[in-house]
Scaffold this motif. Structure first.
Motif, PDB file in Angstrom:
ATOM      1  N   TRP A  45      29.301  38.811  43.084  1.00 17.25           N
ATOM      2  CA  TRP A  45      30.010  38.724  44.373  1.00 17.25           C
ATOM      3  C   TRP A  45      29.364  37.599  45.176  1.00 17.25           C
ATOM      4  O   TRP A  45      28.191  37.684  45.559  1.00 17.25           O
ATOM      5  N   ASN A  97      40.347  48.888  43.850  1.00 19.40           N
ATOM      6  CA  ASN A  97      39.216  48.573  44.725  1.00 19.40           C
ATOM      7  C   ASN A  97      39.271  47.259  45.500  1.00 19.40           C
ATOM      8  O   ASN A  97      38.251  46.822  46.015  1.00 19.40           O
ATOM      9  N   LEU A 133      34.277  31.684  54.663  1.00 15.98           N
ATOM     10  CA  LEU A 133      33.610  31.171  53.468  1.00 15.98           C
ATOM     11  C   LEU A 133      33.539  29.649  53.511  1.00 15.98           C
ATOM     12  O   LEU A 133      34.455  28.994  54.016  1.00 15.98           O
ATOM     13  N   GLN A 143      39.169  33.361  41.185  1.00 16.17           N
ATOM     14  CA  GLN A 143      40.504  33.904  41.442  1.00 16.17           C
ATOM     15  C   GLN A 143      40.900  33.529  42.861  1.00 16.17           C
ATOM     16  O   GLN A 143      40.110  32.973  43.615  1.00 16.17           O
TER      17      GLN A 143
HETATM   18  P1  ATP Z   1      39.390  44.163  38.828  1.00 12.82           P
HETATM   19  O1  ATP Z   1      38.424  45.049  39.537  1.00 12.82           O
HETATM   20  O2  ATP Z   1      40.782  44.676  38.895  1.00 12.82           O
HETATM   21  O3  ATP Z   1      38.969  43.809  37.445  1.00 12.82           O
HETATM   22  P2  ATP Z   1      38.508  41.629  39.972  1.00 12.82           P
HETATM   23  O4  ATP Z   1      38.791  40.558  38.969  1.00 12.82           O
HETATM   24  O5  ATP Z   1      38.714  41.300  41.397  1.00 12.82           O
HETATM   25  O6  ATP Z   1      39.436  42.873  39.712  1.00 12.82           O
HETATM   26  P3  ATP Z   1      35.975  42.764  40.626  1.00 12.82           P
HETATM   27  O7  ATP Z   1      34.834  43.166  39.765  1.00 12.82           O
HETATM   28  O8  ATP Z   1      36.678  43.810  41.424  1.00 12.82           O
HETATM   29  O9  ATP Z   1      37.023  42.045  39.699  1.00 12.82           O
HETATM   30  O10 ATP Z   1      35.442  41.677  41.667  1.00 12.82           O
HETATM   31  C1  ATP Z   1      34.606  40.632  41.271  1.00 12.82           C
HETATM   32  C2  ATP Z   1      35.417  39.339  41.287  1.00 12.82           C
HETATM   33  O11 ATP Z   1      35.740  39.007  42.636  1.00 12.82           O
HETATM   34  C3  ATP Z   1      34.639  38.136  40.794  1.00 12.82           C
HETATM   35  O12 ATP Z   1      34.713  38.018  39.391  1.00 12.82           O
HETATM   36  C4  ATP Z   1      35.345  36.983  41.513  1.00 12.82           C
HETATM   37  O13 ATP Z   1      36.526  36.606  40.823  1.00 12.82           O
HETATM   38  C5  ATP Z   1      35.788  37.608  42.812  1.00 12.82           C
HETATM   39  N1  ATP Z   1      34.880  37.278  43.937  1.00 12.82           N
HETATM   40  C6  ATP Z   1      33.565  37.106  43.949  1.00 12.82           C
HETATM   41  N2  ATP Z   1      33.100  36.845  45.187  1.00 12.82           N
HETATM   42  C7  ATP Z   1      34.170  36.871  45.969  1.00 12.82           C
HETATM   43  C8  ATP Z   1      34.347  36.683  47.337  1.00 12.82           C
HETATM   44  N3  ATP Z   1      33.332  36.430  48.187  1.00 12.82           N
HETATM   45  N4  ATP Z   1      35.607  36.779  47.792  1.00 12.82           N
HETATM   46  C9  ATP Z   1      36.653  37.060  46.985  1.00 12.82           C
HETATM   47  N5  ATP Z   1      36.538  37.242  45.670  1.00 12.82           N
HETATM   48  C10 ATP Z   1      35.308  37.149  45.174  1.00 12.82           C
END
Ligand code: ATP
Ligand code: BTN
Length: 241
Positions: A45, A97, A133, A143
């Motif tokens: 994150w 989430n 950001l 993403q």
């Molecule tokens: P899912 O949980 O459905 O697999 P997801 O791809 O969003 O969805 P998560 O583990 O929930 O995965 O979140 C981590 C992802 O969020 C990272 O891999 C990155 O793509 C994204 N991410 C990281 N930092 C940030 C941030 N500050 N703001 C938005 N997105 C972020």
């Protein structure tokens, strides 16, 4: 409690709860920056100094682990309610989430279990909510993402936002602890990012079908040629089909 720079607010709070130092419901730890901010399944994150809220709160699930699914969703709804009340934003939830605005990720939620309490289990609720950001974020986040500063012209007071978020969470979780997820099904479905859209759910198995929202446990309902099935689960990822 406010830390300047920490590895992860979830790690710090988890350690204190595990050591038995903290057992006050709603106890909240925030930081200005994280060096090892985490998403689900060990994902990173992005947590630069002062650019987001890095927020972790202690709660206890009296009903035990079976209510964890609904818990994650009511936390997302608390964020949605707050964004509506403070900034008139129409935010959506991507099960299970993520909080989206304009189809992009504004906030992520990471719920972790911190061992058994006398009754039920201890949970650490981690929330990362982007505020302003830096441009380099585009190289770090793989993403579509967005921050509050892009979607509102209103002044953003981070201190007051932390306080409001904490209050909103305590209110919604107190109600959830007493009454369960039933009362939130409709609210979730009206704020479901993919309601009535064709989605692909991946994890152990992969399924593609129409997203019908959630059931009264917070499990995702997907309709395929085989009928409607519900899916629980921390390890599942949802995308547009
Ligand atoms: P899912 O949980 O459905 O697999 P997801 O791809 O969003 O969805 P998560 O583990 O929930 O995965 O979140 C981590 C992802 O969020 C990272 O891999 C990155 O793509 C994204 N991410 C990281 N930092 C940030 C941030 N500050 N703001 C938005 N997105 C972020
Ligand atoms: C996700 O989208 O997968 C969840 C992201 C959660 C990020 C927050 S920031 C505060 C807390 N500390 C962490 O290390 N993670 C959560």
């Amino acid at each position: 409690v406010v830390h300047n720079i920490t590895d992860s607010t979830n790690n710090q709070l988890m350690q204190r709860v595990t050591e038995g130092v903290i057992d006050t419901l709603g106890y909240t730890l925030v930081a200005e920056a994280q060096t090892a901010g985490r998403g689900r399944r060990g994902r990173n994150w992005y947590s630069p100094f002062g650019a987001s809220l890095y927020f972790s709160m202690y709660w206890r699930l009296e009903q035990g682990i079976q209510s964890a699914m609904g818990l994650s969703l009511v936390i997302a709804l608390a964020v949605v309610r707050l964004l509506k009340r403070q900034y008139q934003l129409d935010a959506k939830v991507k099960w299970p989430n993520d909080v989206y605005v304009d189809g992009k990720k504004l906030a992520g939620i990471l719920v972790e279990l911190a061992g058994q309490a006398h009754a039920g289990c201890n949970v650490i609720i981690g929330i990362g909510l982007n505020i302003r950001l830096p441009k380099q974020a585009a190289e770090k986040i793989d993403q579509q993402y967005i921050d509050l500063n892009t979607v509102t012209v209103q002044h953003i007071d981070r201190n007051s936002l932390v306080a409001q978020l904490q209050q909103q969470l305590v209110a919604i979780l107190t109600d959830f602890s007493h009454s369960g997820f039933d009362n939130y099904v409709e609210e979730f479905n009206t704020h479901n990012q993919y309601q009535q859209r064709v989605v692909k759910l991946s994890g152990n198995e992969e399924v593609e079908g129409m997203c019908l929202g959630v059931d009264n446990q917070g499990a995702l309902l997907i309709k395929t040629d085989m009928g409607i099935k519900n899916y629980y689960g921390g390890e599942l990822s949802l995308r547009l089909g």
